[in-house]
Design an enzyme around this catalytic site. Structure first.
Site, PDB file in Angstrom:
ATOM      1  N   GLY A  13       0.805  -1.225   0.000  1.00 28.15           N
ATOM      2  CA  GLY A  13       0.000   0.000   0.000  1.00 28.15           C
ATOM      3  C   GLY A  13       0.829   1.261   0.000  1.00 28.15           C
ATOM      4  O   GLY A  13       0.690   2.118   0.874  1.00 28.15           O
ATOM      5  N   ALA A  14       1.691   1.415  -1.028  1.00 28.34           N
ATOM      6  CA  ALA A  14       2.595   2.577  -1.031  1.00 28.34           C
ATOM      7  C   ALA A  14       2.283   3.573  -2.147  1.00 28.34           C
ATOM      8  O   ALA A  14       3.088   4.453  -2.425  1.00 28.34           O
ATOM      9  CB  ALA A  14       4.044   2.109  -1.120  1.00 28.34           C
ATOM     10  N   SER A  15       1.119   3.456  -2.776  1.00 25.01           N
ATOM     11  CA  SER A  15       0.827   4.409  -3.857  1.00 25.01           C
ATOM     12  C   SER A  15       0.495   5.801  -3.331  1.00 25.01           C
ATOM     13  O   SER A  15       0.506   6.769  -4.075  1.00 25.01           O
ATOM     14  CB  SER A  15      -0.326   3.887  -4.718  1.00 25.01           C
ATOM     15  OG  SER A  15      -1.408   3.487  -3.912  1.00 25.01           O
ATOM     16  N   ASP A  64      -3.619  -7.451  -4.322  1.00 24.85           N
ATOM     17  CA  ASP A  64      -4.570  -7.286  -3.222  1.00 24.85           C
ATOM     18  C   ASP A  64      -4.023  -7.995  -1.991  1.00 24.85           C
ATOM     19  O   ASP A  64      -3.964  -9.225  -1.949  1.00 24.85           O
ATOM     20  CB  ASP A  64      -5.931  -7.866  -3.644  1.00 24.85           C
ATOM     21  CG  ASP A  64      -6.984  -7.712  -2.549  1.00 24.85           C
ATOM     22  OD1 ASP A  64      -6.664  -7.172  -1.463  1.00 24.85           O
ATOM     23  OD2 ASP A  64      -8.130  -8.130  -2.793  1.00 24.85           O
ATOM     24  N   ASN A  91       1.704  -2.223   5.472  1.00 23.28           N
ATOM     25  CA  ASN A  91       1.095  -0.908   5.680  1.00 23.28           C
ATOM     26  C   ASN A  91      -0.323  -0.793   5.125  1.00 23.28           C
ATOM     27  O   ASN A  91      -1.113   0.011   5.616  1.00 23.28           O
ATOM     28  CB  ASN A  91       2.003   0.157   5.022  1.00 23.28           C
ATOM     29  CG  ASN A  91       1.300   1.480   4.849  1.00 23.28           C
ATOM     30  OD1 ASN A  91       1.175   2.266   5.784  1.00 23.28           O
ATOM     31  ND2 ASN A  91       0.796   1.752   3.641  1.00 23.28           N
ATOM     32  N   SER A 143      -2.353   1.174  14.787  1.00 23.17           N
ATOM     33  CA  SER A 143      -2.891   2.523  15.017  1.00 23.17           C
ATOM     34  C   SER A 143      -3.112   2.689  16.515  1.00 23.17           C
ATOM     35  O   SER A 143      -3.351   1.701  17.221  1.00 23.17           O
ATOM     36  CB  SER A 143      -4.230   2.671  14.289  1.00 23.17           C
ATOM     37  OG  SER A 143      -4.929   3.797  14.775  1.00 23.17           O
ATOM     38  N   TYR A 156     -12.272  -1.447  12.566  1.00 17.74           N
ATOM     39  CA  TYR A 156     -10.891  -0.966  12.379  1.00 17.74           C
ATOM     40  C   TYR A 156     -10.060  -1.212  13.652  1.00 17.74           C
ATOM     41  O   TYR A 156      -8.932  -1.727  13.584  1.00 17.74           O
ATOM     42  CB  TYR A 156     -10.947   0.527  12.043  1.00 17.74           C
ATOM     43  CG  TYR A 156      -9.621   1.172  11.741  1.00 17.74           C
ATOM     44  CD1 TYR A 156      -8.986   0.987  10.514  1.00 17.74           C
ATOM     45  CD2 TYR A 156      -8.997   2.002  12.672  1.00 17.74           C
ATOM     46  CE1 TYR A 156      -7.768   1.602  10.237  1.00 17.74           C
ATOM     47  CE2 TYR A 156      -7.789   2.625  12.398  1.00 17.74           C
ATOM     48  CZ  TYR A 156      -7.180   2.425  11.178  1.00 17.74           C
ATOM     49  OH  TYR A 156      -5.974   3.034  10.901  1.00 17.74           O
ATOM     50  N   ALA A 158     -10.567  -3.397  15.996  1.00 16.54           N
ATOM     51  CA  ALA A 158     -10.349  -4.841  16.179  1.00 16.54           C
ATOM     52  C   ALA A 158      -9.204  -5.317  15.282  1.00 16.54           C
ATOM     53  O   ALA A 158      -8.329  -6.081  15.707  1.00 16.54           O
ATOM     54  CB  ALA A 158     -11.626  -5.610  15.856  1.00 16.54           C
ATOM     55  N   LYS A 160      -6.731  -3.520  14.110  1.00 22.01           N
ATOM     56  CA  LYS A 160      -5.451  -2.927  14.516  1.00 22.01           C
ATOM     57  C   LYS A 160      -4.943  -3.510  15.837  1.00 22.01           C
ATOM     58  O   LYS A 160      -3.741  -3.595  16.068  1.00 22.01           O
ATOM     59  CB  LYS A 160      -5.586  -1.402  14.593  1.00 22.01           C
ATOM     60  CG  LYS A 160      -5.844  -0.739  13.227  1.00 22.01           C
ATOM     61  CD  LYS A 160      -4.679  -0.989  12.272  1.00 22.01           C
ATOM     62  CE  LYS A 160      -4.811  -0.269  10.946  1.00 22.01           C
ATOM     63  NZ  LYS A 160      -3.702  -0.532  10.035  1.00 22.01           N
TER      64      LYS A 160
HETATM   65  P1  NAP Z   1      -4.227   5.756   2.380  1.00 17.39           P
HETATM   66  O1  NAP Z   1      -3.698   7.110   2.092  1.00 17.39           O
HETATM   67  O2  NAP Z   1      -5.670   5.476   2.160  1.00 17.39           O
HETATM   68  O3  NAP Z   1      -3.360   4.688   1.553  1.00 17.39           O
HETATM   69  C1  NAP Z   1      -3.650   3.326   1.654  1.00 17.39           C
HETATM   70  C2  NAP Z   1      -2.731   2.543   0.741  1.00 17.39           C
HETATM   71  O4  NAP Z   1      -3.056   1.152   0.872  1.00 17.39           O
HETATM   72  C3  NAP Z   1      -2.898   2.888  -0.728  1.00 17.39           C
HETATM   73  O5  NAP Z   1      -1.656   2.780  -1.369  1.00 17.39           O
HETATM   74  C4  NAP Z   1      -3.852   1.806  -1.235  1.00 17.39           C
HETATM   75  O6  NAP Z   1      -3.716   1.511  -2.618  1.00 17.39           O
HETATM   76  C5  NAP Z   1      -3.370   0.631  -0.428  1.00 17.39           C
HETATM   77  N1  NAP Z   1      -4.369  -0.424  -0.285  1.00 17.39           N
HETATM   78  C6  NAP Z   1      -5.641  -0.332   0.163  1.00 17.39           C
HETATM   79  N2  NAP Z   1      -6.235  -1.543   0.150  1.00 17.39           N
HETATM   80  C7  NAP Z   1      -5.320  -2.409  -0.354  1.00 17.39           C
HETATM   81  C8  NAP Z   1      -5.322  -3.792  -0.636  1.00 17.39           C
HETATM   82  N3  NAP Z   1      -6.396  -4.551  -0.430  1.00 17.39           N
HETATM   83  N4  NAP Z   1      -4.191  -4.348  -1.131  1.00 17.39           N
HETATM   84  C9  NAP Z   1      -3.087  -3.610  -1.362  1.00 17.39           C
HETATM   85  N5  NAP Z   1      -3.023  -2.296  -1.111  1.00 17.39           N
HETATM   86  C10 NAP Z   1      -4.124  -1.701  -0.622  1.00 17.39           C
HETATM   87  O7  NAP Z   1      -3.954   5.355   3.910  1.00 17.39           O
HETATM   88  P2  NAP Z   1      -2.897   5.960   4.980  1.00 17.39           P
HETATM   89  O8  NAP Z   1      -3.585   7.013   5.751  1.00 17.39           O
HETATM   90  O9  NAP Z   1      -1.602   6.248   4.329  1.00 17.39           O
HETATM   91  O10 NAP Z   1      -2.737   4.693   5.944  1.00 17.39           O
HETATM   92  C11 NAP Z   1      -1.706   3.723   5.786  1.00 17.39           C
HETATM   93  C12 NAP Z   1      -1.720   2.789   6.993  1.00 17.39           C
HETATM   94  O11 NAP Z   1      -1.545   3.548   8.196  1.00 17.39           O
HETATM   95  C13 NAP Z   1      -3.029   2.044   7.161  1.00 17.39           C
HETATM   96  O12 NAP Z   1      -2.783   0.735   7.648  1.00 17.39           O
HETATM   97  C14 NAP Z   1      -3.768   2.862   8.213  1.00 17.39           C
HETATM   98  O13 NAP Z   1      -4.711   2.090   8.922  1.00 17.39           O
HETATM   99  C15 NAP Z   1      -2.606   3.283   9.090  1.00 17.39           C
HETATM  100  N6  NAP Z   1      -2.871   4.474   9.904  1.00 17.39           N
HETATM  101  C16 NAP Z   1      -3.169   5.684   9.324  1.00 17.39           C
HETATM  102  C17 NAP Z   1      -3.397   6.793  10.142  1.00 17.39           C
HETATM  103  C18 NAP Z   1      -3.702   8.145   9.559  1.00 17.39           C
HETATM  104  O14 NAP Z   1      -3.999   9.077  10.352  1.00 17.39           O
HETATM  105  N7  NAP Z   1      -3.624   8.356   8.265  1.00 17.39           N
HETATM  106  C19 NAP Z   1      -3.350   6.658  11.514  1.00 17.39           C
HETATM  107  C20 NAP Z   1      -3.058   5.415  12.077  1.00 17.39           C
HETATM  108  C21 NAP Z   1      -2.802   4.328  11.258  1.00 17.39           C
HETATM  109  P3  NAP Z   1      -4.656   2.268  -3.738  1.00 17.39           P
HETATM  110  O15 NAP Z   1      -4.209   3.698  -3.726  1.00 17.39           O
HETATM  111  O16 NAP Z   1      -4.357   1.592  -5.005  1.00 17.39           O
HETATM  112  O17 NAP Z   1      -6.066   2.101  -3.238  1.00 17.39           O
END
Ligand code: NAP
Length: 248
Positions: A13-15, A64, A91, A143, A156, A158, A160
């Site tokens: 998930g690094a896009s 996926d 991630n 998280s 979510y 559960a 995490k």
């Molecule tokens: P984000 O901007 O929504 O990015 C999510 C990434 O995961 C995207 O690259 C997406 O790909 C990819 N993804 C989603 N579903 C997938 C799947 N089934 N298989 C492979 N890749 C998948 O999220 P983020 O805010 O950066 O969060 C990243 C991580 O940090 C998550 O685990 C989130 O729960 C955790 N987190 C975030 C926060 C926050 O405040 N942002 C806080 C605590 C924890 P596409 O772009 O192709 O959909």
């Protein structure tokens, strides 16, 4: 000093968002980067090119994380291309928020599959090669919500919280083979996603954080860099909160 010179990292998930920040930081520190995305092919292509300009090998894979077979295929393809995987960062994650009263079975299952089962899938797939190499660092992104809970996020939270139990077990199982497994638990991290939220609400969240700001993807990435590098060689089974003191 480059902390990951010559190492190979696989990041799911690094896009965009935090995963992208982790890929950029690890590449700046000399790591070759394999990363996945679900559907954002254009952003993935752009990241690939950006990382390559840093002089490292970089390749994006559409895969996926929730799909067990796909994880096996992905790891096979990455090992073929990169030879070895030193660091795995799980991630990829999603939210499907709703009060329990309104939460559907599908929304519960999907969040558990993408956030938690994905980590089982990837860790299973990579385990054999790390055991053979007798080294490896696995970093799972949880998280603060997995530690504290949050109304409207039972699914979510559960998923995490499950990541923490899974990671501690893996750390106990694989420690004797020099494979470490740690968790990073971010607090409120400001990404493209949070830019769309009401500024007043976001400011009130910032005000409630001891360091008085939201975190950045770089803040999380630097914790991952530390846990992926030999600087943390004697650290395993830990949960590192990157939350500006939010949960203290
Ligand atoms: P984000 O901007 O929504 O990015 C999510 C990434 O995961 C995207 O690259 C997406 O790909 C990819 N993804 C989603 N579903 C997938 C799947 N089934 N298989 C492979 N890749 C998948 O999220 P983020 O805010 O950066 O969060 C990243 C991580 O940090 C998550 O685990 C989130 O729960 C955790 N987190 C975030 C926060 C926050 O405040 N942002 C806080 C605590 C924890 P596409 O772009 O192709 O959909």
């Amino acid at each position: 000093m480059k902390l990951l010179e010559g190492k190979n990292a696989l990041i799911t998930g690094a896009s965009k968002g935090i995963g992208k920040g982790i890929a950029q930081e690890m590449a700046r520190h000399g790591a070759n980067i394999a990363f996945t995305y679900r559907s954002s092919a254009e952003s993935a292509q752009a990241l690939e090119s950006e990382l390559q300009t840093l002089g490292v090998k970089a390749q994006g894979y559409q895969s996926d994380a929730a799909d067990f077979e796909a994880a096996q295929e992905l790891v096979g393809a990455v090992l073929k291309e990169f030879g070895n995987i030193d660091v795995l960062v799980n991630n990829a994650g999603i939210t499907k928020d709703n009060l329990l009263m309104r939460m559907s079975e599908a929304d519960f299952e999907q969040v558990l599959d993408v956030n938690l089962k994905s980590i089982f899938n990837l860790t299973k797939a990579i385990q054999r090669s790390m055991l053979k190499a007798r080294k490896g660092s696995i970093i799972n992104i949880s998280s603060v919500v997995g530690i504290k809970g949050n109304p409207g996020q039972a699914n979510y939270a559960a998923s995490k919280a499950g990541i923490i139990g899974f990671s501690k077990s893996v750390a106990l199982e694989l420690g004797s083979r020099n494979i470490r497994c740690n968790v990073v638990a971010p607090g409120f991290i400001e990404t493209e996603m949070t830019e769309k939220l009401d500024e007043k609400t976001v400011q009130s969240w910032r005000d409630a954080i001891p360091l008085k700001r939201g975190g950045t993807p770089e803040d999380v990435a630097q914790a991952c860099l530390f846990l992926g590098s030999d600087l943390s060689a004697y650290i395993t089974g830990q949960v590192l909160q990157v939350d500006g003191g939010m949960l203290t």
